[in-house]
Design a protein around this motif. Structure first.
Motif: not given
Length: 66
Positions: A31-40, A42-51
């Motif tokens: 669970c912890i590993l999947l949550c860390l992977l999901g957070a990473a 989400l962070l990559v997605s947010a940085l890629a779509t940043r205005k």
């Protein structure tokens, strides 16, 4: 990428429930590993779509030098 993040969160929640039901530490670490992977993800997605900044020079134009 947002869908991938949601799927990882859902699987992580399932692993958390399994860890609590069985008392197994292995499921909790999964669970912890999947949550860390999901957070990473989400962070990559947010940085890629940043205005870009509003003060930045638009593409194809040069900054004025005074």
């Amino acid at each position: 990428m947002l869908v991938l993040t949601l799927v990882l969160a859902a699987i992580g929640f399932g692993l958390l429930v399994a860890a609590l039901a069985t008392g197994s530490v292995l499921w909790a670490w999964g669970c912890i590993l999947l949550c860390l992977l999901g957070a990473a993800t989400l962070l990559v997605s947010a940085l890629a779509t940043r205005k870009p900044d509003s003060d930045a020079v638009p593409p194809g134009r040069h900054a004025r030098r005074d």
